[in-house]
Design a protein around this motif. Sequence first.
Motif, PDB file in Angstrom:
ATOM      1  N   SER A  36      -4.112  10.070 -17.473  1.00 20.78           N
ATOM      2  CA  SER A  36      -3.072   9.850 -16.467  1.00 20.78           C
ATOM      3  C   SER A  36      -1.739  10.394 -16.943  1.00 20.78           C
ATOM      4  CB  SER A  36      -2.953   8.357 -16.169  1.00 20.78           C
ATOM      5  OG  SER A  36      -2.002   7.753 -17.020  1.00 20.78           O
ATOM      6  N   GLU A  37      -1.470  10.288 -18.217  1.00 23.22           N
ATOM      7  CA  GLU A  37      -0.210  10.833 -18.713  1.00 23.22           C
ATOM      8  C   GLU A  37      -0.147  12.336 -18.529  1.00 23.22           C
ATOM      9  OE1 GLU A  37       0.923   7.581 -22.063  1.00 23.22           O
ATOM     10  OE2 GLU A  37       0.549   9.628 -22.719  1.00 23.22           O
ATOM     11  N   LEU A  75      -1.096  13.011  -0.166  1.00 22.37           N
ATOM     12  CA  LEU A  75      -0.953  11.555  -0.136  1.00 22.37           C
ATOM     13  C   LEU A  75      -2.072  10.905  -0.947  1.00 22.37           C
ATOM     14  CD1 LEU A  75       0.130  10.568   3.478  1.00 22.37           C
ATOM     15  CD2 LEU A  75       1.513  10.950   1.460  1.00 22.37           C
ATOM     16  N   ARG A  76      -3.280  11.456  -0.836  1.00 22.30           N
ATOM     17  CA  ARG A  76      -4.390  10.878  -1.592  1.00 22.30           C
ATOM     18  C   ARG A  76      -4.117  10.997  -3.081  1.00 22.30           C
ATOM     19  NH1 ARG A  76      -7.801  12.631   2.639  1.00 22.30           N
ATOM     20  NH2 ARG A  76      -8.139  10.758   3.918  1.00 22.30           N
ATOM     21  N   GLU A  77      -3.566  12.125  -3.462  1.00 17.21           N
ATOM     22  CA  GLU A  77      -3.252  12.346  -4.875  1.00 17.21           C
ATOM     23  C   GLU A  77      -2.226  11.305  -5.326  1.00 17.21           C
ATOM     24  OE1 GLU A  77      -4.675  14.298  -6.944  1.00 17.21           O
ATOM     25  OE2 GLU A  77      -3.344  13.744  -8.597  1.00 17.21           O
ATOM     26  N   THR A 103       0.812  -1.218   0.000  1.00 19.97           N
ATOM     27  CA  THR A 103       0.000   0.000   0.000  1.00 19.97           C
ATOM     28  C   THR A 103       0.845   1.268   0.000  1.00 19.97           C
ATOM     29  OG1 THR A 103      -0.049  -0.248   2.377  1.00 19.97           O
ATOM     30  CG2 THR A 103      -1.980  -1.001   1.174  1.00 19.97           C
ATOM     31  N   ASP A 104       2.145   1.138   0.156  1.00 21.72           N
ATOM     32  CA  ASP A 104       2.989   2.323   0.324  1.00 21.72           C
ATOM     33  C   ASP A 104       2.932   3.241  -0.899  1.00 21.72           C
ATOM     34  OD1 ASP A 104       3.777   1.716   2.820  1.00 21.72           O
ATOM     35  OD2 ASP A 104       5.650   0.754   2.235  1.00 21.72           O
ATOM     36  N   LEU A 105       3.226   4.495  -0.631  1.00 20.99           N
ATOM     37  CA  LEU A 105       3.228   5.493  -1.700  1.00 20.99           C
ATOM     38  C   LEU A 105       4.643   6.003  -1.884  1.00 20.99           C
ATOM     39  CD1 LEU A 105       0.122   7.427  -0.413  1.00 20.99           C
ATOM     40  CD2 LEU A 105       0.189   5.703  -2.219  1.00 20.99           C
ATOM     41  N   GLN A 117      -0.868   6.383  -8.162  1.00 20.80           N
ATOM     42  CA  GLN A 117      -0.129   5.136  -8.090  1.00 20.80           C
ATOM     43  C   GLN A 117      -1.022   3.934  -8.326  1.00 20.80           C
ATOM     44  OE1 GLN A 117       2.841   5.505  -5.116  1.00 20.80           O
ATOM     45  NE2 GLN A 117       2.769   3.318  -4.703  1.00 20.80           N
ATOM     46  N   PHE A 118      -2.251   4.020  -7.847  1.00 17.22           N
ATOM     47  CA  PHE A 118      -3.136   2.864  -8.001  1.00 17.22           C
ATOM     48  C   PHE A 118      -4.165   3.099  -9.101  1.00 17.22           C
ATOM     49  CE2 PHE A 118      -1.387   2.646  -3.788  1.00 17.22           C
ATOM     50  CZ  PHE A 118      -0.920   1.357  -3.782  1.00 17.22           C
TER      51      PHE A 118
END
Lengths: 402, 294, 143, 618
Positions: free
Chosen positions: B288-289, B271-273, B182-184, B278-279
């Motif tokens: 996303s690009e 962090l949410r961003e 789960t890490d960012l 990331q996910f």
Amino acid sequence: MSHAPAKPAVHMGLPLPNSKLGMWLFLGTEIMFFTAFIGTYIVLYFGSPGWPTDNNITHLKIWAGGTNTFVLLASSYFVVVAHEAMAAKNYKKAWNFLALTMTLAFLFLGIKGIEYKGKFDHHILPGQIPETSLQAIRQVEGKLEGYVNETTDRLVPGDDPVHIKLLNVSTEAGETKDPDKKRQLDDLGLITAEFNRFRAEVSANTLELEEAQQRIENLHHLAVVKLKDGREITGAYFPEEPPKDAHAGHGEAEGEAKHAHRRETGDVSLHRPEVAKETRLILESNSNTAEDGSVQVSHQWVVLSPGDVEEVHHVGEGVEHIHIQSVIPYGNLFASMYFLMTGFHAIHVLVGMTLFVFPLLRGSRLDASWADWVENSGLYWHFVDLVWIFLFPLLYIVPGNI
Amino acid sequence: MKWFWCLFFAFWPILGIAVCLVAPGYGWWFPGPAASPLGQRIDDLFYMILIITTLTFIGTQIGLAYVLFTGARRTDPDVQEKAWFSHGSHELEVIWSVAPAFILLFIALYQLDVWADYRVKDLFPHEKMEGLLSEGLHQKRDEHDNMHLAEVTARQFEWRIRYPGFDEDGNLLPLEREPQPTDLYDVNDLHLPASAPVMIMLKSQDVQHSFFLPELRVKQDAVPGLVIPVWFEATKKGEYALTCAELCGWGHYKMKARLVAESDEEFLEYLRELHRKQFFDGVVEAESEEDEDE
Amino acid sequence: MSEISHDTGSHAHDDTHHYVNYFLIFIALCICTGISVLFDVFKGGIPKSALVFGVMAVAVAKALFVMTYFMHLKFEGAWKFIILAPTAILAVGLMIALAPDMAMHYYTNDAPQVKWVGGEHAEEVAETEHSEHSEHQHEHGGH
Amino acid sequence: MSSATTTAPESGHGHHHHNPEDRLALLKQIWMFSTDHKVIGIQFLVTTLLMLMVGGALALGVRWQLAFPWENMPFFGLLFPTEGGQISPEAYTMLFTMHATVMIFLVIIPVLAGAFGNFLIPLMIGADDMAFPILNALSYWFMWPAIFCFGASFFFGGGPGNGWTSYPVLSAVPEAAPGSGFAQFFWLMGVTLVGVSSMMGSVNYMTTIINMRAPGMTLFRMPLTIWGMFITAILQAFALPVLTAAGFMLVSDRMLGTCFFIPSGMVINNADPTVGGGQPLLWQHLFWFYSHPAVYIMLLPAMGMVSDMLACCCRKPIFGYKPMVYSMAAIAGLGFIVWGHHMFTSGMNPALGMTFMISTVMIALPSAVKVFNWIGTIWGGRPEFNTVFLNCVAFVSMFIVGGLSGIFMAAVPVDIYIHDTYFIVAHFHYVLFGATLFGVFGAVHFWFPKMFGRRMDETLGKWHFFLTFIGFNGTFFPMHLLGVAGMPRRYADPYLHPYLENLLPMNQFMTICACLMGFAQFILLFNFAYSLFKGQKAGMNPWLANGLEWVAPSPPGHGNFAAVPTVYRGPYEYSAPERDDDHWLQTEPPKSSPVPEPPKPEPTPDSAPVGEDTGSSS
């Protein structure tokens, strides 16, 4: 000193000849030199959560260390006697005892050499000891790769890079006229195929240490077996009774668990079935190309009776020297320290021996002018002895007890 | 000529002090006032030592200039005076041994607590950090969880940053020692809350580096093989320089990163961003690009 | 070093010291060596700390024997303390100073084998090591 | 030469036998394997002065990059034709590494211990030569393999780009600094060889000073130069082996696969993870265990020589001779237990940090005592403002700055901020250049007549001093400000970071000053060469000094003294009221007993006064 001997000593200072004072000061610096090593050893020992202390693993031989202590003590004693004889003007005796010292020094180095050889034989060498299972597996992978590359380079001429040559191995084997070379190339092809499978699993990270060990053992037994019925089977061939299980200590339950795990991943190759004595056993690998183009390998144990076998060609002989090394956490640090300390001590022994060579070369012409030389090199030799007096317990006895 | 040399030796300390006095005006001084409470204490200490040393400097240089001038006068052709035949003075020796000894001992002892607060693990502001994590960031925490908010791993030549991720309910997880799925992750961009002391784990992936926040007066080497906790507190929101202060290879000077001190909400939003990026499941690739380009 | 002028000095000096039975010293040293080996033989029966203490005490005793008699320090002047005391202090001091940083980890030690030694594999390692070793021996014996 | 008792001081041009042929013969000896301590000293001096130019040139390269980053570099740029004369970051790291290496290992340490130690020790204590002349010669000739190794390290790829501190893991794993493969190996071998050279020298010096003093030369009649050299030798003898040992460990980490300093699991430059379990901090401890005392090795002899020169120039006894000796011993003793202050931010145990901090702060005390005593020595003196004196005053003045800035970094919390910034660079340049090199420049001028029989030119000397002093302060004083502004060391391009952008003009100013300083050194070299042949002839005692070296001819012949001199008093009895002269040679017998007393026999070992310093230096 600078003044003529007839004059009284007019210089200030200590009642010592310069040479002896200089030697003592030099010994002071030498003490600091070995302090750095011994101090490093002590703090790294305490700083490492698991120093290898089992002498069976580290191949430390306490008898060798003990004998060497005795040898050095005896040589130290002989030097003192030689020095006394020099003072008593008995130069013949002095020469004899110096020669004895020299002999013991050689003996010391000889015993040291035997110890070193043991370490070399078992690859207890700095930088070569795996410290986790992954490292052990990677290391054997590297060795196998080295073997494959080297053999390829030897068998396939040309300047191409090895990976190109590897592609040409089978073509070469088809073209060559020399049956001997053809067999070598065929062998190489088989080993390479096994190695590639091994490597694929290593990079997929699906290999446990003991499985890898079994794989390597199978590879050692890789053979092409021609049967009486004309079939030819390629695989790991075990001619005698099944070798005793290397992992007997693990108990049945665990073995079962592993088995189940492997079955899940569709590989049944690793655990040999129990078969009766005098039965031949071979692991047959069949590869099929699936619809999507990927190669699927299946393994199957084939049980043969001795009568079935017509001819066996051992392929794995070439890689029999490649083993998975024992995992020794902090083994490299141990080996580094061991070789550093004993190595520098041995260098000091050599220096001491060099010092003794000069008076020995004088032979019967040894005279009073060498008294200081003998005394000072004696001091040096005692220092070499002193270092060993501390190295012996620190290296051989104390580890594991504190 | 000798008068010239006397003036020469008297002149340069004056020049030196003058330069120091005008330097802050040209920006040749601290990169701003210390932006952390510990940094302010370090600055206070710096100024205290600066005052003591400046006084000593002025005193000794005046002394030197004085003895040079009187010496020069004594060598005038009409003064045929011999030098003062003295082997020293016991009283003076005692005075100028004991007085500096007390001053030095004072300096040595006075600063111990700053050092201890900065480095001794037991003295870290645990309660404040705990408060930030459980109240400010609503992190679900056990007692055993550590209080690190990010892991900074130095490598040639960048700073890799690992934050804890969110659980399925969107709660911030504690940061584990080992990487979690789960890490960012981010590189060269360290975001942290500015409201309370925060702690990071400092690691190195290859050689020795040093984590240097000049405006916060924080510096700690990242030693290969060690995980070192570093805590600091930015007193106001903003961007701060993060550089490497230990030679780490040819690109040492390139290890440029930033610390963004922001409010708790902004930090969580950041962090949410990260989490979203990331996910991201990759359905709308073009979008996303674009995000990454930003 | 071999200048003749030294001889007068060193001989005069040699004459002053007493006769030492070096052979006795040598025997004592051998006995000491035997004791330290015995320590290792009876490892199981002695508390570990006592063993370490004993072995190191024997080593120090041996060192003192060699220095006092073989190196003639017993018969030297006060200069021996001047040369040896700072050396000894520095040598011990260096180790003491290294210990807090190297031997005790104030910060977390982060290395793969720490996990391997201290973590889940701890017992397994001990066993596999042993079995690998025996296998090793076996293989070597087989060739 | 008549015996010491009748030696009259000669002013100006002497009568005795030094003609050009003698000096030529002396010069020729420089190229030969001579075991005469004076020749070896001069060999060291010439070598180190040449190396000073090399090290200076490297420093100018560093300065150029900082002032005009990535612009074509004059001279050095020729080495990088492919980049159009720009230097690469790798080359920049090599420049500062080699600058420090050359300056420390090939200039400062050998010029003090090697050049002046060799030349002065036997002369000042009244011996005919060193205790072990062949060892002495070897210690010089071991410099050349070292120079060769350092030179060779230039020609392998990127050169040794790990800084002179050579911290592992960067220096222990070749992949960490691509191209440094053999360069770093040669660099370490060079350090080891320099170490061997210093070790041979230090054992030799200690033996000589303990055992070969002239009759009457008790320990507390020794000039402070000798004390400085003696304590330095002790420091070297006991600290250097530790570095040598650590160097061997680092070499074997690089070449043989050991892992003393390499922790496991490091992925360096995408290579395989490292295997091992060593600790990088261990190197820092072992390295600084030597290299911090090395700082005092680079300072104490200069302190001693400056004390001698100041007393002579001021015609006044040294102020507080014994406190001077004790403080030198205290510096040496404390110097052994302060090495950790180089590691305050290195992740050391905080308790250890506190211990090191207190000892570090306290080492300022003996330094302060020395400064006060130097000022006390000038106080009430009758100084002649010649080149020697100017350099000595500069020494004191610069040492005050270097010493005071040291207090900032001794304070750990402040050091957290200024560690590895230019503040540190400023500090150690003030100590090593500002103090030591000015002391050396003074010593060159002071003992040049004794070495070659001629004086150096005063006008050139003063110009050299003037320009060097201005250039020096212009270069290094602003570094304090750079450090306070937070500019880290060893940055090839600090202006990449916005908070450092406004420092560019200051860096340019510093570079200009550095060029001025570099230029001034050519004056010194010219003066040296010119005075060798054309300088004003000097007699036996051109400065009317008291020391034993001034009763030997200039230059002294083989064996130094015609007869073993006898010493009646300390070397600082200038301007004694009972005398007409303002100097009083150490060899001149007291008036009350015109017949020299027979020399005292050796002191018994129990009263051996060496104890006072060795004991406290532990």
